[in-house]
Each structure stands twice: as C-alpha cells, then as structure tokens.
Enzyme design. Structure first.
Site, PDB file in Angstrom:
ATOM      1  CE  LYS B  56      35.527  39.040  40.005  1.00 16.14           C
ATOM      2  NZ  LYS B  56      36.845  38.814  39.411  1.00 16.14           N
ATOM      3  CB  SER B 131      38.779  42.123  40.109  1.00 17.93           C
ATOM      4  OG  SER B 131      38.735  40.943  39.359  1.00 17.93           O
ATOM      5  CB  SER B 155      41.097  38.848  39.358  1.00 21.50           C
ATOM      6  OG  SER B 155      41.564  40.086  38.868  1.00 21.50           O
TER       7      SER B 155
END
Lengths: 96, 455, 474
Positions: B56, B131, B155
C-alpha cells in the site's frame, strides 16, 4: 455546537489549511452535520468510564543512549528537498 | 494466481519468472488501477527480487516515491524501509508495486486518491472499498499474490469484503507501525490481504513481532500462528444480532450462510448485542481526526514533498497544504483541530476517549462467554462510484469495522459468497487481544466449510 | 510604591549523547543537517522512542530540588507551525510533568536566605535552528530533538537581584549534577523572564510580560530593570491597560530595551493532547532509587567545607560557586594543599591571571600544579610573595613547580645561619636605629625586617627573619 464562519477561520489558521472561498458554505454545512452527529455521544452515560488513550498496557519503552547516524538517509532527503542550499532547507522568510 | 504458500516453494529462477509474468498481467489489466503505477503509466516499483508482495502506498520502501495517495507527497522519496518491509525481505519476500489508496488512508472507497480511482474487479462501476482498495483489488484481480494494507477503521477488512478476498487486522501493537505513514496513531495497524486464510496467517507471521523503533509495539515474543493452525478446533462464537438486523438483505443472507457453516463445522453459536454502531462511529471520528490533525502537520513543504511556491512563509504553509491535500483530508484535519481546541477538548475528545473505554469493555464482556465474535463487515456490498457523496453517509458505512480498532482487537474478513449481481460479501471474525491463533483457526474452519459447500 | 513579581522559565539542554526521541547524536556547531534521521526530520512513518538518560537526569534534578518525581508522567503534543519544528508539534509534557513542586534556596551576603518555589520541571524536545539570510530562512535540524528540561519557578522573586541569584543557583545545581553543559552563549541554558508589577501590599497578580532572547546574566538584569521602569511608568502615567499587555517581548541588547514581539491576536492555542505514539513514562522503582543518589550539591558542599576546613562563609561560597572550582579545590586538598591557602590561590590569584576567555578548564595551571605551588609555600621553600612570580611563570611555561622555582632562583632562604649573617650585617649598619628601637620605638621592627628582606633579595623566609630578629633585638 455550531461551526460558523468565524470558527472555521480560526480552525483554518490553527491547521494551516484553507477551504476554497467558493466551497466555504458547503464545508461549514458538512462540518456542522458531522459535529452534530458526533454529539450523539452525549446520550451515553460515561460517568464511570476512564478516558483510554491507548489499548496497550504499561509504560513507554526506554532506549539506551547510544548514538547512531545514517548519512544516506539525510543525503537522499536533501537531494529531493523542495529547496535546499549548502545542506540547509531553505524557506521564504516570515513577513514581520 | 499461485498462492503465497505455493510461491514459497518456488526456486529462485521460478520466482524471477513469476515476477515477469506478474508484470505482464499488471500491464494487461491496467484499467483496474489497483497499482499507482497502472494509474501513472510507470513501471512497477521493485526492491530486491524475492516473492512479490504488493505494498500500500503509505508504507515506506527505500528509494520508492511513497505518497499516501496524496499530491502533497509528490517528489518525496522514502529513504528507509518500514520495519514490515525489512521483515518481508528477511523471509524471502520483496515489495512489488505501490497499491492505490484513499489519500492518507481517509476513506472507505479509494475514491479519494490523487491518482484516481481503483475499480472493483467484480464490477468496474463499483468501488473496491477503502482505504486499501488498491491492495484488495490487486489480489482479487489476480495481479498480486498477496498484499499489505493498513486498517484504522476497517480499511483492510472492508475492501477485502468488497473484493472477495481475505483481509486481516492484527491486535493493535502486534505489527510495527514504524514506516507506516501515520493516520491515527492509536488505531493504525498494517495487515495482510490475501487469496485465502492460510496465506494471511503466513504473511501475518512474517510481519508481526516486537519492534524497538515503535514505542507502541507490543513487547511480547511473537508465536507463529501459521505453524499451529487448527481448523478442527471447536469454539463458542458470538454473533452480533443487532448488526445482523441492520445490514441489508444480501449481507444478512450471506451472514446466515456463514453462521450455518460455522455450526456445521462444530462451533457453538450464541447471540449477543452491541451498542448502537452510531456511538462507535462518533467515537472513531473524534479520535481519528484529532490524532490525524496532528500527524499530518508535518506535511508542510519544508523538507520534502510538494511545495507551493510562495513569497512568504505563512503563504507557503497555507498554499502547500491547501492545494496539496484533498477535500476529505482537509475536512478531517479541520474536524480534528476542532475537537482538540480549547473549550471543546473535554466535550468531544475526552468524551470520545471515555466512550472508547466503554466500547473496549463491551468486547471484554462478550469474550468472557465466547472465543470469537462473528459479524458482518459492511452494511452493503460494494456500492457504485459517486453514490456516497455525503461524507457523513460514507462514515456511517464503517459501522461494523470501526469498534474493533477502538478496542485494539484482531479481526479477519473472509469471503462468504456473492449476491445475485456477483458482488462479493465478507464476514468478519473477531478475537480477543492477542488471540490471533483462535482467529485464524476459526477463519480457516469457516473458509473450509464454505469451500466445501460452494464446491 | 510598587512591588515587582518575577517568575523564571529556564530551558536547559540535557547533556545526553543522543536526542530525546531518536539516536541522533546531540551536537553544537556541526555542519547543518548532519545529525538527523527519519524521526527528527519528521518523515512519514517515523516514530519517537524515549531516551532513558533523559529520564534519569530529570529524576536527579527533581531530587536535587526536593521535588516530587512522579512515577508516572505523560508526554503531550504541543501543536503549532514553524520551520524549525519539523513535526508541526513539539513533544512536551503538560498536565502531568515528571517533576513537580520543588524549591531552590538563594543566599545573600548578609547570611540571609530566601526559598524560591519551583512549580515544575518537565521533559520536552528542542526545536531546530532557523537563521535568516536576506529574503529566505535557512533551516538546520541538528538541534531538533535535543532533550530539554523546562524548569518553571513560582513567581516568588521580587527583584532583578533575586532573579539573578536564583538563576546562578539553578545553574550551579544543574552543573553539579552534570545533567547539562548549561552554557548560556551556546544556548544550552535559556532563560525567559515573566515580570509584572503591583502596588505594594497588593496580593493580586497583574498583567505579566514575558521576555525572551536573554543569553547572559547581565542582559537579564538590564531587561528586568527596564521592564520595571516601563511598567511602573505606564501605571503612574495612567496608561497601564494600553501599554502593559500579556505578550512576549524581546530584549534589544544594543539599545537596552525590551520590544513587543507578537501581536495581541496571535494568542497561541496549542491543543495539547497525550501523544499516541508514546505510552506513559513509568519509572521503575530500581531506577528511581538509583537516580535519587545524587552528588553533593553546592549548599551542602559549602557547609561541609566550612565545617571541615574552617573556611569563611564568603570563601566557601566562592569555591562552591561553580562545580569546576569546587572540583579543582577538592583535588588540591586531596593532594595535601592547605585549605585556606588554596582558597586564596584558587579564587583570587589564579583567575586573576586568566586572559582571552581562559577558564579553570583551559588554564595551563591545573589543580595538580596549583596544589604543588601551595605546598611549596606551606613547606617554606618559597615565600608567598615569590609564589606569585612562580605562578606568573607557570602560566606561560609548561614546567613543573620545582623547575619554575629553580629557574627563577626564588628558593627561599630558611637556613638560620644564612639569615643570621644578614641580620648581623643590618644591625651593624643601623646601630642608631637599634638604639631607638630599644628605647621604645617599636615600629622600627618593621624597618629591620624590610632591610633583611631587601638584603636577601626577598628570598629570606619572613617567619624566620621575624623569629631571629626578635631573639636578637628583644
């Protein structure tokens, strides 16, 4: 609590973040909605609760006082800094 | 796509082939936009040559531009590795590609990224969740073997649910936060997003453990869970009834399938109720925004990243931050500044920290009677792009994932099946603090049971 | 008519090897941005880890001022923006500091004392350095993250004199404990003055001004005196409300005045909250016990020196004024030098010969040499007067004391026979004066002593001369 334009201006100043003037009303509305929502916590009886800032127990760990330097890290940062000169970070001056 | 476990058996030369094949797939499926590189037409970021794991965009990898999906970090080159990255490297894995995310992890749909949206591989008109939407989409689309995401209010778990893969959030403190661009310090955790439960257990073991660089790292020796997986272990599992009632029909239907599966696997099901999720959401949005408002103060254009040219210092700060941050980030910073400012600190911030204690206690009570909790991950399957324009509406969709972060507990989202539109729906198992073994055991048994049923 | 109310805030840099929250070396004067890392650069993902030595030094300080050392204290974030503050917040302590409620006793020449309360002392990190270069500023973060102990006094001082005494005492304590270099010029001991006035007898606290940027005791004194004048005049002229506002003022060293620094509307709102990247500071019992064992402090040392060596109060105060002088003194005593002689030679003769910023630490004559010199006076090898010449020589030449004495030919003559010879000559040459003396002019004794000393070119042992002359003349 209502957020009005004056309070928004103060918050913008404290956080160095500004909302576009044409989006201001919308922002105030949205913030008020959210603040109004979070006030739902007033419905809870929290008189017996202790404020918990972390879910961890115990004290902060201690670090031994032994120096360590990594030159590569600072060189990379200075190399890619928005503005640097003679190893300094350069910023515009404050206007008095 | 080869599983993580299988990939670990590969020879070095095969890993090199795997990496090349993966690059080609990533190029082919560019339209998904799971990777920042896909959205910016760049080559996949690489570092060393181990088994590729997608990372990420808020986890530091030495030499990569790591931007938390934000304009304000354009030009910032990370000069060090996050601890989890070093852990990967020590175990024969390698960071491979930056996955797209909501800016500074603030969002539930990956619609808030500077680079543009990531599409849900199951339906391109829908969000992958957020997210960590990029990580989940990459795994689900077969363009990553496994990925790392971060979870502050759901997330990892919610995008895993929306994309039909497995996503796990460790107990707060089990995985080092050193090198994770901070959003909310007392809630953030890095975790694995994988194709199956065993892969998640393996990857969790690799990244977990005490780190002296992180003062909030749990100081206990890590006991590997993947070596001791016992899917046949029978446990008492509490289903949160009020969550079930509030979820939409599709979700409820799949949850009932899940409960049936758990029963078939031999677990005992009991029913419990939690406080209204609105309290969890209110508590979260006060604490998370407060911490974030300070964590993001370092993004000022002085030392790194994107600086807006200005004549004086005050303008430099204001312009760099006002142009560099997106709407949602600015909104949360202002909110966080508000709840911490004088006159409001006790009424909001302290109150929320007390509510947090109540929420944590609520879990502890249930764990006196049950080994695990089973709850829905999200009230609905993946929604359409642009369908939740109202920020508050978006926040409310975090209903089921949020309380876990407030209580610091571990949770895992497992695919339960799909609705008639073919949209995946996940269910989450939750364990008590440091109960990752029970968590993975229960998750593995559920996964096996469901796979047996589905075939 | 007016009473002055003064409170002092001192930021002292702790002399740990590394910064408070990262392993970068602490430094002064290094090339810019060489002692920095992800933590003190505030890179994404960086996290603070507390330096154990900073905690230990804080405990030592709390013990030294008889304060409560809290077993559990909390770090808070103090939020504001400035380029020398990389995170956009300073990690400090707010509601629960590590040290709370102590006192420092100041002494006056007349022997009286006054106790000044210390409200609290807390740990925090220093900011970097911002220097202005034309239209831009240069930011150097070497200093960012250096551990600071912020020591806040009660507003107990009533004059510039009391304020200076407090600061000097605090400075000595900090140096005795060796928790800080406390060098005002280098910025490791920074004083801010909070000052207000009030009508004599009034118990209320009026508006206070904070004065920053004071880096010498002299400037602090001047700044306080100026402020007293400014504030009292404003009161007397009826413009107190307008002129005296709660604000920060800077001292202009050239003009000797204080100037307003911040505009009224810029009231700082720091939004303190507990730092979620750190857990509470919890001091283990064994560390607490260990760190409470502190070295002898100035007051205790002064009392002991008076008792053990019979020093005068004034002399003992001078000797214990700085830890350097106290250590120097104690080393001399250890080497067998006489205490009273050492006092004079250490506090008057030696420093009197310093030049160009020389100090006890950079003096070419160290405690070993000075002790040797004093011992040569004690054993009558040289006279006290000759010793001054020897010291002058030693300041410029790297030789030992005996070599210097030989070189200068200053060995004292103590041999009875030699002295007697000279006495005989003088007496023979001054028979008339001898007559006068024997008839009652006692003052002439000094004349004979002087003559003998002159004849011996100052080398005769004065005590011996006295003894033998007395014997001779009666």
């Amino acid at each position: 609590m209502q957020i009005n334009d004056k309070l928004l201006t103060k918050l913008e100043k404290l956080s160095a973040v500004q909302i576009d003037s044409n989006k201001r009303e919308e922002a105030i509305e949205e913030l008020n909605k959210i603040v109004g929502f979070v006030e739902i916590l007033n419905e809870l009886d929290l008189s017996q609760e202790k404020a918990t800032f972390t879910t961890l127990k115990g004290g902060t760990p201690f670090r031994e006082d032994n120096p360590h330097v990594n030159d590569e890290i600072i060189d990379t940062i200075l190399k890619h800094a928005p503005k640097s000169e003679n190893r300094y970070f350069v910023v515009p001056k404050i206007i008095e | 796509m080869i599983t993580l476990k299988e990939a670990m058996k590969l020879h070095k030369s095969d890993i090199a082939h795997l990496r090349d094949d993966l690059k080609k797939e990533i190029e082919k499926k560019k339209e998904i936009g799971a990777y920042v590189e896909q959205l910016t037409n760049k080559n996949i970021s690489e570092y060393m040559d181990g088994i590729p794991i997608a990372i990420k965009d808020n986890i530091q990898v030495n030499g990569w531009e790591v931007t938390s999906g934000s304009s304000i970090l354009q030009g910032y080159i990370a000069p060090y590795n996050a601890t989890v990255i070093n852990n990967l490297l020590h175990s024969g894995f390698a960071p491979f590609g930056r996955t797209n995310m909501d800016e500074f992890a603030m969002g539930s749909s990956t619609e808030n990224s500077f680079y543009g949206v990531t599409k849900n591989p199951h339906d391109y008109s829908r969000v992958p969740g957020g997210s960590s939407g990029g990580s989940a989409a990459a795994v689900a689309a077969g363009i990553a073997i496994a990925a790392l995401g971060s979870d502050t209010g759901g997330s990892i778990r919610q995008p895993a649910s929306f994309c039909g893969c497995v996503g796990m959030k460790p107990t707060y403190g089990k995985v080092s936060r050193y090198g994770l661009g901070a959003y909310s310090s007392s809630l953030d955790q890095i975790g694995p997003i994988t194709q199956n439960v065993e892969d998640a257990a393996i990857l969790y073991d690799v990244i977990a453990g005490h780190d002296f660089h992180d003062s909030t790292s749990a100081n206990i020796a890590h006991k590997k869970v993947s070596d001791f997986l016992s899917p046949d272990r029978k446990m008492t599992i509490a289903v949160i009834e009020n969550y079930l009632q509030e979820a939409n029909d599709d979700v409820r239907e799949k949850m009932l399938d899940g409960i049936k599966a758990l029963e078939s696997a031999g677990h005992k099901i009991i029913y419990k109720n939690f406080i209204n999720t609105k309290y969890d959401i209110a508590t979260y949005y006060i604490i998370a925004t407060a911490e974030a408002s300070a964590n993001l103060s370092r993004y000022d254009g002085v030392r790194y990243g994107n600086r807006a040219q200005s004549g004086n210092l005050k303008d430099m700060y204001l312009n760099s931050r006002s142009y560099g941050f997106g709407e949602e980030v600015k909104r949360r910073i202002l909110l966080g500044t508000f709840v911490l400012s004088s006159g409001y600190y006790d009424a909001y911030y302290i109150k929320a920290q007390k509510a947090r204690h109540l929420i944590k206690h609520q879990y502890e009570e249930i764990f006196k009677e049950a080994d695990l909790i089973f709850a829905p991950v999200a009230p609905t399957p993946a929604f359409e792009f642009g369908s939740k324009k109202d920020p508050l509406e978006m926040y409310l969709s975090d209903a089921y994932t949020i309380s876990l972060n407030l209580a610091g507990l571990p949770g895992i989202s497992i695919p339960l099946g799909k609705n008639i539109k073919g949209l995946p729906i996940g269910g989450q198992l939750i364990a008590k603090a440091y109960g990752e073994q029970e968590l993975f055991d229960g998750a593995l048994s559920l996964e096996r049971e469901l796979k047996g049923e589905i075939g | 008519m007016f009473e002055v109310v003064i409170g002092l805030e001192v930021h002292t840099q702790l002399n740990t090897k590394t910064k408070i929250f990262c392993s970068c070396p602490t430094s002064f004067g290094d090339e810019p941005n060489t002692n920095v890392c992800p933590v003190c650069l505030a890179l994404p993902g960086a996290l603070p880890v507390l330096n154990i030595e900073a905690v230990k030094k804080a405990i030592a300080f709390g013990t030294a001022i008889n304060a409560t050392v809290h077993k559990k204290s909390i770090f808070n974030r103090k939020n504001y923006f400035y380029p020398d503050l990389p995170k956009g917040y300073q990690i400090s302590q707010f509601e629960i500091p590590i040290v709370e409620g102590g006192e420092i006793v100041i002494d006056f020449e007349d022997g009286s004392k006054k106790t000044i309360g210390v409200t609290r002392a807390h740990l925090e990190e220093d900011a970097g350095k911002n220097t202005h270069q034309g239209s831009v500023s240069h930011v150097d973060l070497n200093r960012a993250g250096t551990p600071l102990l912020e020591i806040v006094s009660e507003p107990d001082m009533r004059s510039a004199d009391e304020a200076i005494r407090y600061l000097k005492k605090l400075h000595a304590i900090v140096r005795y404990l060796d928790i800080s270099d406390a060098n005002m010029q280098e910025g490791s001991f920074r004083c801010d003055v909070n000052i207000s006035i009030r009508p004599k007898g009034d118990k209320k606290l009026y508006t206070r001004a904070e004065i920053k940027n004071l880096n010498s005791f002299r400037f602090i004194q001047k700044a306080i005196e100026y402020e007293i004048e400014r504030q009292s005049s404003a009161w007397e002229d009826g413009i107190y409300e307008q002129e005296v506002v709660q604000e920060t003022r800077l001292f202009d060293t050239a003009k000797g005045i204080t100037k307003s620094m911040r505009s009224k509307e810029d009231s700082a709102e720091y939004r303190y909250f507990p730092d979620p990247d750190l857990l509470p500071v919890i001091i283990p019992d064994d560390m607490m016990e260990e760190c409470k064992k502190i070295p002898e402090l100035p007051d205790a040392k002064k009392i002991r020196l008076i008792k053990e060596f019979g020093l005068k109060e004034y002399d003992a105060a001078v000797i214990t004024n700085t830890v350097e002088m106290a250590r120097f003194f104690e080393d001399m005593i250890e080497r067998g030098a006489n205490a009273k002689l050492s006092t004079v030679w250490l506090s008057v003769e030696l420093p009197g010969r310093f030049h160009d910023g020389m100090t006890l630490l950079t003096s070419p004559v160290n405690s070993e040499k000075l002790a040797s010199l004093v011992k040569r006076i004690q054993d009558s090898t040289i006279s006290g007067k000759a010793a001054k010449d020897v010291l002058d020589y030693l300041m410029k030449n790297d030789v030992n004391v005996d070599e210097a004495i030989d070189k200068l030919g200053l060995k004292q003559v103590s041999d009875d026979g030699a002295i007697q010879e000279i006495i005989d000559k003088i007496i023979a040459a001054n028979s008339d004066k001898v007559e006068e003396y024997k008839n009652g002019k006692d003052k002439l004794f000094g004349f004979f002593v002087g003559q003998v000393m002159k004849a011996s070119r100052g080398k005769a042992n004065p005590a011996k001369v006295n003894e033998l002359l007395k014997k001779q003349l009666g």
